[in-house]
Design an enzyme around this catalytic site. Structure first.
Site, PDB file in Angstrom:
ATOM      1  N   GLN A  51      42.293   6.731   8.402  1.00 56.22           N
ATOM      2  CA  GLN A  51      42.451   5.433   9.139  1.00 56.22           C
ATOM      3  C   GLN A  51      41.630   5.844  10.872  1.00 56.22           C
ATOM      4  O   GLN A  51      41.064   4.716  11.087  1.00 56.22           O
ATOM      5  CB  GLN A  51      43.682   5.465   9.848  1.00 56.22           C
ATOM      6  CG  GLN A  51      45.290   5.404   9.029  1.00 56.22           C
ATOM      7  CD  GLN A  51      46.524   5.174   9.746  1.00 56.22           C
ATOM      8  OE1 GLN A  51      46.891   6.690   9.730  1.00 56.22           O
ATOM      9  NE2 GLN A  51      47.032   4.308  10.984  1.00 56.22           N
ATOM     10  N   CYS A  93      52.034  -0.499  11.383  1.00 60.71           N
ATOM     11  CA  CYS A  93      51.358   0.882  11.314  1.00 60.71           C
ATOM     12  C   CYS A  93      49.851   0.522  12.363  1.00 60.71           C
ATOM     13  O   CYS A  93      49.541  -0.554  12.267  1.00 60.71           O
ATOM     14  CB  CYS A  93      50.327   0.247   9.387  1.00 60.71           C
ATOM     15  SG  CYS A  93      49.123   1.348   8.931  1.00 60.71           S
TER      16      CYS A  93
HETATM   17  O1  GNR Z   1      53.513   4.537  14.958  1.00 60.60           O
HETATM   18  C1  GNR Z   1      53.267   3.792  13.656  1.00 60.60           C
HETATM   19  N1  GNR Z   1      54.962   3.882  13.283  1.00 60.60           N
HETATM   20  C2  GNR Z   1      55.722   3.293  12.209  1.00 60.60           C
HETATM   21  C3  GNR Z   1      56.691   2.852  12.186  1.00 60.60           C
HETATM   22  C4  GNR Z   1      57.510   2.621  11.352  1.00 60.60           C
HETATM   23  C5  GNR Z   1      56.934   3.563   9.962  1.00 60.60           C
HETATM   24  C6  GNR Z   1      56.182   3.990  10.144  1.00 60.60           C
HETATM   25  C7  GNR Z   1      55.326   3.964  11.291  1.00 60.60           C
HETATM   26  S1  GNR Z   1      53.738   4.850  10.918  1.00 60.60           S
HETATM   27  C8  GNR Z   1      53.024   4.430  12.552  1.00 60.60           C
HETATM   28  C9  GNR Z   1      51.431   5.269  12.688  1.00 60.60           C
HETATM   29  C10 GNR Z   1      50.615   4.550  11.644  1.00 60.60           C
HETATM   30  O2  GNR Z   1      50.271   3.657  11.244  1.00 60.60           O
HETATM   31  N2  GNR Z   1      50.818   5.733  10.501  1.00 60.60           N
HETATM   32  O3  GNR Z   1      49.959   5.718   9.470  1.00 60.60           O
HETATM   33 NI    NI Z   2      50.042   3.905   9.063  1.00 57.84          NI
END
Ligand code: GNR
Ligand code: NI
Length: 173
Positions: A51, A93
């Site tokens: 990312q 995400c």
């Molecule tokens: O911050 C994040 N919150 C989240 C909420 C529900 C399921 C997965 C996540 S991961 C995400 C951060 C992210 O994009 N990690 O790759």
């Molecule tokens: Ni993610």
């Protein structure tokens, strides 16, 4: 520590498979710390190296309360066991900002990984931690949460992101 720009989907850099880390040295440790700073600032509960444009199998996760951080720094995470029971969660995400969808995954997992001291560790997780670890490991294999939902929902989200990017909605790369 430094904050790193987060890549927004759709982007070919989010679809590639990341390479294993040979060992957790000072450079990988620094990447882990920069990723944690980036994740806390976002704010988010997890972040995977692809990312931020680094194709290494490195993830960070912290689902602890704000006043009691519980950061996990993981290199080469591998799922050793998943529960028979599944659970659904409305996932988001940082690479698909402002979009959410229900994703079904095993409700508990056991993982092994290298920690910040290059030591092999095992962790059994459930709840948000288990969801987050699986979501981050997916990123290492070029998989996004939208790849777990219907093509209709996935394409709707990706089209909206293309449009938002064209309008300069995000200040990332
Ligand atoms: O911050 C994040 N919150 C989240 C909420 C529900 C399921 C997965 C996540 S991961 C995400 C951060 C992210 O994009 N990690 O790759
Ligand atoms: Ni993610």
């Amino acid at each position: 520590m430094a904050r790193l720009p987060i890549i927004i989907a759709p982007d070919p850099r989010l679809a590639r498979k990341a390479a294993a880390v040979e060992r957790v040295d000072a450079e990988v440790r620094r990447l882990m710390d920069d990723m944690l700073e980036t994740m806390y600032a976002a704010p988010g509960v997890g972040l995977a190296a692809p990312q931020v444009g680094v194709l290494k199998r490195v993830i960070v996760v912290d689902v602890g309360p704000k006043d009691q951080p519980q950061p996990h720094r993981m290199a080469n995470p591998e799922i050793l066991w998943v529960s028979d029971e599944d659970a659904s969660f409305n996932e988001g995400c940082l690479s698909l900002p402002e979009h959410y969808a229900d994703v079904v995954r095993p409700r508990a997992v056991k993982v092994c990984y290298l920690d910040q001291d290059n030591e092999i560790r095992e962790l059994q997780a459930e709840g948000l931690l288990a969801i987050c670890i699986q979501h981050e490991i997916d990123h290492l294999d070029g998989v996004l949460f939208v790849d777990h939902v219907s093509a209709l929902k996935r394409n709707m989200i990706l089209r909206k992101l293309v449009k938002a990017k064209k309008q300069g909605a995000f200040e990332t790369v």
